[in-house]
Design an enzyme around this catalytic site. Structure first.
Site, PDB file in Angstrom:
ATOM      1  N   LYS A  22     -25.177  18.267 -57.844  1.00 38.69           N
ATOM      2  CA  LYS A  22     -26.299  18.355 -56.891  1.00 38.69           C
ATOM      3  C   LYS A  22     -26.722  16.964 -56.425  1.00 38.69           C
ATOM      4  O   LYS A  22     -26.934  16.738 -55.237  1.00 38.69           O
ATOM      5  CB  LYS A  22     -27.481  19.060 -57.575  1.00 38.69           C
ATOM      6  CG  LYS A  22     -28.806  18.828 -56.905  1.00 38.69           C
ATOM      7  CD  LYS A  22     -29.978  19.395 -57.693  1.00 38.69           C
ATOM      8  CE  LYS A  22     -30.554  18.516 -58.769  1.00 38.69           C
ATOM      9  NZ  LYS A  22     -31.562  17.524 -58.378  1.00 38.69           N
ATOM     10  N   ASN A  23     -26.851  16.027 -57.365  1.00 40.40           N
ATOM     11  CA  ASN A  23     -27.386  14.711 -57.002  1.00 40.40           C
ATOM     12  C   ASN A  23     -26.382  13.829 -56.262  1.00 40.40           C
ATOM     13  O   ASN A  23     -26.741  12.751 -55.790  1.00 40.40           O
ATOM     14  CB  ASN A  23     -27.936  13.992 -58.237  1.00 40.40           C
ATOM     15  CG  ASN A  23     -29.224  14.643 -58.715  1.00 40.40           C
ATOM     16  OD1 ASN A  23     -29.797  15.497 -58.024  1.00 40.40           O
ATOM     17  ND2 ASN A  23     -29.678  14.267 -59.900  1.00 40.40           N
ATOM     18  N   CYS A 121     -45.560  14.377 -59.114  1.00 36.52           N
ATOM     19  CA  CYS A 121     -44.415  15.204 -59.499  1.00 36.52           C
ATOM     20  C   CYS A 121     -44.529  15.490 -60.979  1.00 36.52           C
ATOM     21  O   CYS A 121     -45.151  14.728 -61.720  1.00 36.52           O
ATOM     22  CB  CYS A 121     -43.172  14.393 -59.147  1.00 36.52           C
ATOM     23  SG  CYS A 121     -41.680  14.852 -59.966  1.00 36.52           S
ATOM     24  N   ARG A 126     -43.299   8.813 -59.257  1.00 39.45           N
ATOM     25  CA  ARG A 126     -42.139   8.761 -58.368  1.00 39.45           C
ATOM     26  C   ARG A 126     -42.458   8.335 -56.932  1.00 39.45           C
ATOM     27  O   ARG A 126     -42.225   9.095 -55.983  1.00 39.45           O
ATOM     28  CB  ARG A 126     -41.408  10.105 -58.379  1.00 39.45           C
ATOM     29  CG  ARG A 126     -40.913  10.479 -59.756  1.00 39.45           C
ATOM     30  CD  ARG A 126     -40.149  11.752 -59.763  1.00 39.45           C
ATOM     31  NE  ARG A 126     -38.788  11.585 -59.286  1.00 39.45           N
ATOM     32  CZ  ARG A 126     -37.956  12.597 -59.099  1.00 39.45           C
ATOM     33  NH1 ARG A 126     -38.354  13.824 -59.316  1.00 39.45           N
ATOM     34  NH2 ARG A 126     -36.738  12.386 -58.673  1.00 39.45           N
ATOM     35  N   ASP A 310     -31.822  12.782 -67.286  1.00 37.98           N
ATOM     36  CA  ASP A 310     -31.685  14.195 -66.930  1.00 37.98           C
ATOM     37  C   ASP A 310     -31.113  15.050 -68.071  1.00 37.98           C
ATOM     38  O   ASP A 310     -31.042  16.277 -67.946  1.00 37.98           O
ATOM     39  CB  ASP A 310     -30.819  14.349 -65.669  1.00 37.98           C
ATOM     40  CG  ASP A 310     -31.531  13.828 -64.434  1.00 37.98           C
ATOM     41  OD1 ASP A 310     -32.766  13.685 -64.468  1.00 37.98           O
ATOM     42  OD2 ASP A 310     -30.849  13.553 -63.427  1.00 37.98           O
ATOM     43  N   ARG A 402     -32.983  25.349 -58.859  1.00 34.63           N
ATOM     44  CA  ARG A 402     -32.870  24.177 -57.978  1.00 34.63           C
ATOM     45  C   ARG A 402     -31.591  23.403 -58.249  1.00 34.63           C
ATOM     46  O   ARG A 402     -31.071  22.738 -57.350  1.00 34.63           O
ATOM     47  CB  ARG A 402     -34.053  23.231 -58.202  1.00 34.63           C
ATOM     48  CG  ARG A 402     -35.353  23.748 -57.691  1.00 34.63           C
ATOM     49  CD  ARG A 402     -36.406  22.691 -57.798  1.00 34.63           C
ATOM     50  NE  ARG A 402     -35.959  21.461 -57.136  1.00 34.63           N
ATOM     51  CZ  ARG A 402     -36.594  20.303 -57.213  1.00 34.63           C
ATOM     52  NH1 ARG A 402     -37.683  20.201 -57.917  1.00 34.63           N
ATOM     53  NH2 ARG A 402     -36.132  19.238 -56.584  1.00 34.63           N
TER      54      ARG A 402
HETATM   55  N1  EPU Z   1     -39.367   4.262 -58.494  1.00 31.16           N
HETATM   56  C1  EPU Z   1     -40.360   3.486 -57.956  1.00 31.16           C
HETATM   57  N2  EPU Z   1     -40.321   3.248 -56.607  1.00 31.16           N
HETATM   58  C2  EPU Z   1     -39.328   3.731 -55.805  1.00 31.16           C
HETATM   59  C3  EPU Z   1     -38.318   4.517 -56.362  1.00 31.16           C
HETATM   60  C4  EPU Z   1     -38.357   4.762 -57.735  1.00 31.16           C
HETATM   61  O1  EPU Z   1     -41.268   3.037 -58.642  1.00 31.16           O
HETATM   62  O2  EPU Z   1     -39.360   3.468 -54.591  1.00 31.16           O
HETATM   63  C5  EPU Z   1     -39.396   4.553 -59.940  1.00 31.16           C
HETATM   64  C6  EPU Z   1     -39.543   6.050 -60.243  1.00 31.16           C
HETATM   65  O3  EPU Z   1     -40.893   6.465 -60.213  1.00 31.16           O
HETATM   66  C7  EPU Z   1     -38.909   6.168 -61.605  1.00 31.16           C
HETATM   67  C8  EPU Z   1     -37.797   5.105 -61.565  1.00 31.16           C
HETATM   68  O4  EPU Z   1     -38.149   4.225 -60.505  1.00 31.16           O
HETATM   69  O5  EPU Z   1     -39.829   5.852 -62.617  1.00 31.16           O
HETATM   70  C9  EPU Z   1     -36.407   5.640 -61.312  1.00 31.16           C
HETATM   71  O6  EPU Z   1     -36.446   6.587 -60.261  1.00 31.16           O
HETATM   72  P1  EPU Z   1     -35.239   6.833 -59.264  1.00 31.16           P
HETATM   73  O7  EPU Z   1     -35.642   6.402 -57.909  1.00 31.16           O
HETATM   74  O8  EPU Z   1     -33.976   6.266 -59.821  1.00 31.16           O
HETATM   75  O9  EPU Z   1     -35.163   8.411 -59.283  1.00 31.16           O
HETATM   76  P2  EPU Z   1     -34.768   9.299 -58.050  1.00 31.16           P
HETATM   77  O10 EPU Z   1     -33.769   8.558 -57.252  1.00 31.16           O
HETATM   78  O11 EPU Z   1     -35.977   9.820 -57.395  1.00 31.16           O
HETATM   79  C10 EPU Z   1     -32.688  10.447 -59.134  1.00 31.16           C
HETATM   80  C11 EPU Z   1     -32.281  11.851 -59.429  1.00 31.16           C
HETATM   81  C12 EPU Z   1     -33.129  12.386 -60.574  1.00 31.16           C
HETATM   82  C13 EPU Z   1     -32.900  11.479 -61.784  1.00 31.16           C
HETATM   83  C14 EPU Z   1     -33.252  10.036 -61.427  1.00 31.16           C
HETATM   84  C15 EPU Z   1     -32.969   9.045 -62.541  1.00 31.16           C
HETATM   85  C16 EPU Z   1     -31.505  12.634 -57.288  1.00 31.16           C
HETATM   86  C17 EPU Z   1     -31.705  13.528 -56.121  1.00 31.16           C
HETATM   87  N3  EPU Z   1     -32.445  12.667 -58.233  1.00 31.16           N
HETATM   88  O12 EPU Z   1     -34.066  10.504 -58.768  1.00 31.16           O
HETATM   89  O13 EPU Z   1     -32.677  13.689 -60.864  1.00 31.16           O
HETATM   90  O14 EPU Z   1     -33.704  11.890 -62.853  1.00 31.16           O
HETATM   91  O15 EPU Z   1     -32.493   9.627 -60.266  1.00 31.16           O
HETATM   92  O16 EPU Z   1     -31.640   9.101 -62.907  1.00 31.16           O
HETATM   93  O17 EPU Z   1     -30.509  11.940 -57.370  1.00 31.16           O
HETATM   94  C18 EPU Z   1     -32.831  15.898 -61.650  1.00 31.16           C
HETATM   95  O18 EPU Z   1     -31.713  16.118 -61.174  1.00 31.16           O
HETATM   96  O19 EPU Z   1     -33.406  16.708 -62.429  1.00 31.16           O
HETATM   97  C19 EPU Z   1     -33.532  14.661 -61.298  1.00 31.16           C
HETATM   98  C20 EPU Z   1     -34.850  14.511 -61.443  1.00 31.16           C
END
Ligand code: EPU
Length: 428
Positions: A22-23, A121, A126, A310, A402
């Site tokens: 999915k990701n 969230c 996030r 995850d 999801r």
């Molecule tokens: N963060 C910030 N600012 C930003 C972006 C992120 O502070 O602009 C923080 C977040 O709040 C978090 C950390 O950085 O504490 C890491 O977040 P990241 O941005 O890496 O997460 P994401 O890209 O929103 C993806 C996956 C998640 C997975 C995380 C970490 C997708 C669509 N989602 O989320 O997947 O947990 O990376 O590996 O790729 C899931 O599949 O259940 C899921 C939540």
């Protein structure tokens, strides 16, 4: 609302095919916005987030044909006629935060994007401030008002940008913006997740010039235009991890096929430490759950190649069934322990202190009525139910839909006693 009813105590025996990630599929679909030619994606999982993304892209004028039921789960996206003022509405962003992945491609391709700010969230704050900063570095003008972000640019300009912290979708978003920017972009402190590498592979097939994906520095030479491509999405490492843990927990013998063991190196070594035997082939993994008694082992989640956040909730269930205490530290999200309370209601002994959870095992689990709070928390409740005595009823399983393709069918096919009750949701 659907519920799962699960009767625990049966070892899982047999073979499960792992679906596409999915990701990796979500950014790949967003990448199709970068070209007016068709992008064909294979191995797209049949999960609710993909349907949400279809609606998101369609609302912007893209034609999306989700081809389930036919070979390869093939999806074709053609973004030839995009709206001049594309928008990701609050309605869609609130159900799927990854909707912000359209920001970069839209600004790069049509010079404008309007995307709802994601709110809070279940697993943490996030924010997407690092996506916004990156786009500003590439020359986009950003206005935030009425709960929306508006980004504009005539043509983005390559730049050097270091992420303040590692972000997976942030890296993907800025990478997609940079491929059509003028000149060279150097991105530092990038996420090294396999999903980022898969996106770079697709973009390269579309004509982008990228080096360094999978390392913390990615270099991009911007091109004027990208074309169509055909790409197969990588296997879902988190789905595979979930089933490995299910096999281990139930004392089963499970063969997982169509997976990528290399993406789970850290998790596999942790399982070995715990006493779980896994034989990994090139695209298969066999878990033998009754090889040795389980021993509690500490674990900290980290960015790839560390232990994936995850799979943290699912690992916690394993620790409830291991001898001794283990300390789990969640380093990625600040509030990702909602499952712990539900597991305690089933008989687990878990104490949460800030980012740490102390699990004392082994405690028998007993079936109870529990509530799923997010995608991976729901998966952990399914695992707990599979080893609990008697019957567990899991409410709000729309969370699991999801991200897991037909989880109840897959688990039933290897012996789980599990059924879905309630309203039958339409599947596409
Ligand atoms: N963060 C910030 N600012 C930003 C972006 C992120 O502070 O602009 C923080 C977040 O709040 C978090 C950390 O950085 O504490 C890491 O977040 P990241 O941005 O890496 O997460 P994401 O890209 O929103 C993806 C996956 C998640 C997975 C995380 C970490 C997708 C669509 N989602 O989320 O997947 O947990 O990376 O590996 O790729 C899931 O599949 O259940 C899921 C939540």
């Amino acid at each position: 609302m659907d519920k799962f009813v699960i009767r625990g105590g049966t070892p899982l025996l047999g073979t499960i095919r792992i679906s596409g990630a999915k990701n990796a599929a979500l950014p790949a679909m967003a990448a199709a916005l970068l070209t007016d030619e068709p992008v064909v994606l294979e191995n797209i999982p049949q999960v609710r987030d993909i349907e949400t993304e279809r609606r998101l892209l369609a609302a912007m004028g893209a034609e999306v044909e989700l081809g389930y039921g036919r070979a390869h789960h093939r999806t074709t996206i053609c973004a030839a006629n995009l709206s001049k003022n594309p928008e990701a509405s609050y309605e869609l962003v609130k159900t799927m935060r990854a909707s912000s992945l359209v920001l970069g491609p839209l600004v790069a391709r049509v010079g404008f994007a309007r995307v709802s700010m994601p709110g809070g969230c279940a697993i943490g704050a996030r924010p997407i401030d690092l996506h916004i900063k990156g786009l500003e570095k590439l020359g986009a003008k950003i206005v935030q008002e009425h709960g929306y972000i508006e980004a504009r640019a005539t043509r983005l300009k390559g730049a050097r940008y270091a992420f303040d912290r590692i972000t997976v979708t942030g890296t993907e978003d800025i990478l997609m913006a940079a491929v059509l920017a003028e000149g060279e972009t150097v991105l530092e402190n990038c996420a090294r997740e396999p999903e980022v590498v898969d996106l770079a592979a697709l973009l390269t097939k579309m004509g982008a010039q990228i080096t360094g994906a999978g390392t913390s520095t990615i270099r991009v030479k911007g091109v004027e235009k990208l074309g169509g491509a055909k790409h197969r999405i990588i296997p879902d490492r988190i789905e595979a991890a979930t089933f490995l843990l299910a096999g281990a927990l139930t004392g089963g013998d499970l063969m997982l096929t169509d997976c990528e063991p290399e993406h789970l190196t850290y998790l596999l070594s942790k399982l070995e430490e715990v006493g779980v035997k896994v034989d990994a082939g090139e695209t298969t993994m066999r878990v033998m759950g009754d090889a040795a008694p389980l021993v509690g082992c500490d674990m900290s989640t980290e960015e790839y190649p560390g232990f994936p956040t995850d799979a943290q909730a699912q690992y916690m269930v394993l620790m409830t069934q291991a001898q001794g205490s283990s300390i789990i530290t969640e380093n990625i999200f600040e509030n990702r322990y909602m499952h712990a309370q539900e597991l305690c209601r089933m008989g687990a002994n878990i104490k949460v202190e800030g980012r740490r959870a102390i699990v004392r095992g082994k405690t028998p689990l007993s079936g109870a009525a529990v509530l799923a709070s997010d995608l991976r928390a729901s998966a952990s409740l399914v695992l707990a139910a599979l080893v609990a005595n008697d019957e567990t009823i899991i409410d709000r399983v729309y969370h699991i839909d999801r991200g897991y393709e037909r989880i109840e069918e897959k688990l039933r096919s290897v012996g789980a006693q599990m059924k879905r009750i309630g309203e039958i949701l339409p599947r596409r």
